[in-house]
Motif scaffolding. Structure first.
Motif, PDB file in Angstrom:
ATOM      1  N   MET A   1       0.813  -1.220   0.000  1.00 43.48           N
ATOM      2  CA  MET A   1       0.000   0.000   0.000  1.00 43.48           C
ATOM      3  C   MET A   1       0.844   1.267   0.000  1.00 43.48           C
ATOM      4  O   MET A   1       0.313   2.363  -0.137  1.00 43.48           O
ATOM      5  N   ARG A   2       2.149   1.131   0.198  1.00 42.42           N
ATOM      6  CA  ARG A   2       3.105   2.236   0.043  1.00 42.42           C
ATOM      7  C   ARG A   2       2.753   3.458   0.895  1.00 42.42           C
ATOM      8  O   ARG A   2       2.770   4.602   0.447  1.00 42.42           O
ATOM      9  N   PHE A   3       2.463   3.231   2.164  1.00 45.14           N
ATOM     10  CA  PHE A   3       2.211   4.347   3.070  1.00 45.14           C
ATOM     11  C   PHE A   3       3.506   5.127   3.291  1.00 45.14           C
ATOM     12  O   PHE A   3       4.558   4.544   3.536  1.00 45.14           O
ATOM     13  N   LYS A   4       3.419   6.450   3.238  1.00 38.46           N
ATOM     14  CA  LYS A   4       4.596   7.307   3.383  1.00 38.46           C
ATOM     15  C   LYS A   4       4.682   7.885   4.796  1.00 38.46           C
ATOM     16  O   LYS A   4       3.675   8.320   5.358  1.00 38.46           O
TER      17      LYS A   4
ATOM     18  N   PHE B   1      12.535  -2.832   9.871  1.00 41.16           N
ATOM     19  CA  PHE B   1      11.136  -3.136   9.566  1.00 41.16           C
ATOM     20  C   PHE B   1      10.422  -1.933   8.954  1.00 41.16           C
ATOM     21  O   PHE B   1       9.709  -2.044   7.939  1.00 41.16           O
ATOM     22  N   LEU B   2      10.591  -0.754   9.552  1.00 40.41           N
ATOM     23  CA  LEU B   2       9.925   0.449   9.056  1.00 40.41           C
ATOM     24  C   LEU B   2      10.388   0.803   7.647  1.00 40.41           C
ATOM     25  O   LEU B   2       9.581   1.138   6.774  1.00 40.41           O
ATOM     26  N   ARG B   3      11.697   0.724   7.424  1.00 45.74           N
ATOM     27  CA  ARG B   3      12.242   1.069   6.103  1.00 45.74           C
ATOM     28  C   ARG B   3      11.747   0.096   5.024  1.00 45.74           C
ATOM     29  O   ARG B   3      11.514   0.500   3.879  1.00 45.74           O
ATOM     30  N   LYS B   4      11.619  -1.193   5.380  1.00 45.36           N
ATOM     31  CA  LYS B   4      11.238  -2.189   4.395  1.00 45.36           C
ATOM     32  C   LYS B   4       9.737  -2.213   4.142  1.00 45.36           C
ATOM     33  O   LYS B   4       9.287  -2.583   3.048  1.00 45.36           O
ATOM     34  N   THR B   5       8.954  -1.802   5.118  1.00 49.01           N
ATOM     35  CA  THR B   5       7.500  -1.900   5.009  1.00 49.01           C
ATOM     36  C   THR B   5       6.865  -0.627   4.479  1.00 49.01           C
ATOM     37  O   THR B   5       5.845  -0.676   3.779  1.00 49.01           O
ATOM     38  N   PHE B   6       7.459   0.535   4.790  1.00 48.96           N
ATOM     39  CA  PHE B   6       6.853   1.811   4.424  1.00 48.96           C
ATOM     40  C   PHE B   6       7.797   2.633   3.547  1.00 48.96           C
ATOM     41  O   PHE B   6       8.981   2.334   3.439  1.00 48.96           O
ATOM     42  N   VAL B   7       7.254   3.671   2.929  1.00 49.47           N
ATOM     43  CA  VAL B   7       8.062   4.599   2.140  1.00 49.47           C
ATOM     44  C   VAL B   7       8.606   5.645   3.105  1.00 49.47           C
ATOM     45  O   VAL B   7       7.889   6.572   3.500  1.00 49.47           O
ATOM     46  N   CYS B   8       9.848   5.481   3.500  1.00 49.29           N
ATOM     47  CA  CYS B   8      10.451   6.339   4.529  1.00 49.29           C
ATOM     48  C   CYS B   8      11.238   7.468   3.870  1.00 49.29           C
ATOM     49  O   CYS B   8      12.347   7.267   3.370  1.00 49.29           O
ATOM     50  N   GLU B   9      10.644   8.641   3.857  1.00 55.47           N
ATOM     51  CA  GLU B   9      11.261   9.805   3.220  1.00 55.47           C
ATOM     52  C   GLU B   9      11.667  10.833   4.276  1.00 55.47           C
ATOM     53  O   GLU B   9      11.179  10.833   5.389  1.00 55.47           O
ATOM     54  N   ASN B  10      12.572  11.733   3.869  1.00 60.34           N
ATOM     55  CA  ASN B  10      12.956  12.875   4.711  1.00 60.34           C
ATOM     56  C   ASN B  10      13.343  12.445   6.125  1.00 60.34           C
ATOM     57  O   ASN B  10      12.796  12.914   7.127  1.00 60.34           O
ATOM     58  N   ILE B  11      14.317  11.542   6.208  1.00 65.69           N
ATOM     59  CA  ILE B  11      14.760  11.018   7.500  1.00 65.69           C
ATOM     60  C   ILE B  11      15.703  12.019   8.171  1.00 65.69           C
ATOM     61  O   ILE B  11      16.617  12.547   7.541  1.00 65.69           O
TER      62      ILE B  11
ATOM     63  N   LYS C   1      26.528   5.441   7.337  1.00 64.92           N
ATOM     64  CA  LYS C   1      25.093   5.451   7.651  1.00 64.92           C
ATOM     65  C   LYS C   1      24.399   6.684   7.062  1.00 64.92           C
ATOM     66  O   LYS C   1      23.494   6.567   6.243  1.00 64.92           O
ATOM     67  N   VAL C   2      24.853   7.852   7.475  1.00 64.05           N
ATOM     68  CA  VAL C   2      24.168   9.086   7.098  1.00 64.05           C
ATOM     69  C   VAL C   2      24.387   9.411   5.618  1.00 64.05           C
ATOM     70  O   VAL C   2      23.428   9.615   4.861  1.00 64.05           O
ATOM     71  N   ASN C   3      25.639   9.453   5.182  1.00 60.92           N
ATOM     72  CA  ASN C   3      25.930   9.826   3.792  1.00 60.92           C
ATOM     73  C   ASN C   3      25.331   8.868   2.776  1.00 60.92           C
ATOM     74  O   ASN C   3      24.953   9.273   1.672  1.00 60.92           O
ATOM     75  N   LYS C   4      25.258   7.586   3.134  1.00 65.59           N
ATOM     76  CA  LYS C   4      24.779   6.581   2.180  1.00 65.59           C
ATOM     77  C   LYS C   4      23.279   6.335   2.256  1.00 65.59           C
ATOM     78  O   LYS C   4      22.756   5.464   1.556  1.00 65.59           O
ATOM     79  N   ASP C   5      22.592   7.091   3.101  1.00 68.00           N
ATOM     80  CA  ASP C   5      21.142   6.976   3.205  1.00 68.00           C
ATOM     81  C   ASP C   5      20.507   7.923   2.173  1.00 68.00           C
ATOM     82  O   ASP C   5      20.518   9.142   2.352  1.00 68.00           O
ATOM     83  N   PRO C   6      19.952   7.395   1.083  1.00 64.92           N
ATOM     84  CA  PRO C   6      19.394   8.271   0.044  1.00 64.92           C
ATOM     85  C   PRO C   6      18.185   9.065   0.509  1.00 64.92           C
ATOM     86  O   PRO C   6      17.806  10.047  -0.136  1.00 64.92           O
ATOM     87  N   ASN C   7      17.581   8.646   1.614  1.00 66.45           N
ATOM     88  CA  ASN C   7      16.393   9.336   2.125  1.00 66.45           C
ATOM     89  C   ASN C   7      16.702  10.288   3.278  1.00 66.45           C
ATOM     90  O   ASN C   7      15.782  10.828   3.894  1.00 66.45           O
ATOM     91  N   CYS C   8      17.990  10.484   3.567  1.00 60.86           N
ATOM     92  CA  CYS C   8      18.362  11.383   4.668  1.00 60.86           C
ATOM     93  C   CYS C   8      18.090  12.828   4.279  1.00 60.86           C
ATOM     94  O   CYS C   8      18.556  13.307   3.244  1.00 60.86           O
ATOM     95  N   LYS C   9      17.341  13.507   5.119  1.00 60.41           N
ATOM     96  CA  LYS C   9      17.034  14.922   4.900  1.00 60.41           C
ATOM     97  C   LYS C   9      17.978  15.830   5.665  1.00 60.41           C
ATOM     98  O   LYS C   9      18.469  16.829   5.140  1.00 60.41           O
TER      99      LYS C   9
END
Length: 360
Positions: free
Chosen positions: A40-43, A120-130, A149-157
């Motif tokens: 269901m791709r909840f963000k 679990f959260l990252r794999k189950t949901f669309v985790c943006e702007n971390i 961790k931080v630099n290689k996280d494409p969703n890190c805000k």
């Protein structure tokens, strides 16, 4: 009570029902239910990871669910009331507070569970702007955490360095907030190594002896303890699109003087500060005081502010919202030699510059 055959519902009504439930727990009920929720791709609207001496937790919320859930790392609980399994790893926690008025759940969990919860959260949901918040005390292997961790996280805000701790004073019934120190080598390492797409927020105080002699290359930077170390050379050398020099406490104002800000404005007019879109500074002096204003604007043509300009056509903070929050804020326009327009704003000890660049 008869069981409700949730998974037998067609896709559209199934999603409508799931959206009304606590789909975080629902996804943990079984592997099949987890796959259904994931499809269901909840963000996430908020996803915060804190590794500081003051707090160790993961905080997540969803607009769809209108719920914030905080997983607080603690060794206080000897037994856990909730136990689930995700990909062979155990997730166990206690619910210690339920604030249904604010739609908030606080849970205690162990450090190993926190890592599994994050996975679990990252794999189950669309985790943006971390958002990450770390310090040298709460984050083991600080440099490796930044790089791997931080630099290689494409969703890190954003990355926040250090925090503010509430300290109980003997002569007060309320705790007083104190800015925590940050190691000089940690701040320098982050300036040199944090990828420029990640917003950097420096909360901690590196001390009176710290100096940084290189360019600040991150595009969005907020410095809350710039008083002793941030210099005019740091200002003109920065490649920031947004630079905020604010303060945690009364004594941590920026040390820039009127002549230096005047020099910076003239450099922008001449095209020597091409990166900046927004500059915000909390000063030790009042820009609109007659003597300071003369020094600040010397040799610069001040134009009437164009209130008809559509603020939404440009990037950066909204001037309309700023005026709604502070009706005493006054603006003037200035023009660069290439025709680009910007405005400066002043109120109290606040000075700001916004360049009107069209959104790309």
């Amino acid at each position: 009570m008869e069981k409700f055959p949730l998974l037998r519902l067609p896709a559209v009504p199934l999603k409508k029902v799931v959206k009304e439930l606590n789909f975080i727990l629902l996804a943990l009920c079984s592997e099949k239910m987890g796959r259904v929720v994931a499809s269901m791709r909840f963000k996430t609207s908020v996803f915060k990871i804190n590794h500081t001496a003051v707090e160790q937790n993961i905080s997540v919320s969803f607009k769809t669910l209108n719920l914030q859930w905080n997983f607080v790392v603690s060794s206080d609980a000897s037994e856990y009331n909730y136990k689930y399994t995700f990909e062979g790893q155990t997730i166990k926690f206690n619910i210690i507070k339920l604030h249904w008025r604010y739609f908030t759940i606080n849970s205690l969990c162990g450090s190993s569970t926190a890592k599994t919860v994050e996975h679990f959260l990252r794999k189950t949901f669309v985790c943006e702007n971390i958002d990450y918040k770390i310090d040298g005390e709460g984050c083991q292997n600080f440099e490796n955490y930044i790089l791997e961790k931080v630099n290689k996280d494409p969703n890190c805000k954003s990355l926040s360095l250090e925090t503010i701790a509430n300290v109980q004073m003997n002569n007060s019934s309320r705790p007083k907030p104190f800015t925590q120190p940050i190691k000089e080598e940690h701040l320098e390492f982050v300036f040199k190594n944090l990828v420029d797409r990640i917003e950097l927020i420096v909360v901690g105080d590196p001390g009176k002896k710290f100096r940084y002699y290189y360019r600040i290359t991150q595009k969005n930077v907020t410095l809350r303890t710039p008083k002793y170390w941030f210099t005019f050379q740091n200002l003109i050398g920065a490649r920031c699109e947004s630079l905020i020099l604010s303060r945690n406490e009364r004594s941590s104002h920026c040390n820039l003087n009127p002549e230096q800000l005047n020099n910076y404005l003239k450099r922008w007019i001449d095209g020597k500060q091409p990166d900046i879109s927004y500059l915000y500074v909390e000063l030790q002096w009042y820009p609109q005081k007659t003597e300071k204003w003369v020094q600040l604007t010397a040799g610069i043509e001040m134009l009437d502010f164009d209130a008809k300009r559509n603020d939404e056509d440009y990037g950066g903070p909204s001037l309309v919202n700023m005026r709604m929050n502070n009706d005493k804020l006054t603006f003037w326009d200035i023009r660069a030699t290439d025709g680009t327009m910007s405005c400066i704003g002043c109120e109290g000890t606040t000075f700001l510059l916004k360049v009107f660049k069209s959104k790309e």
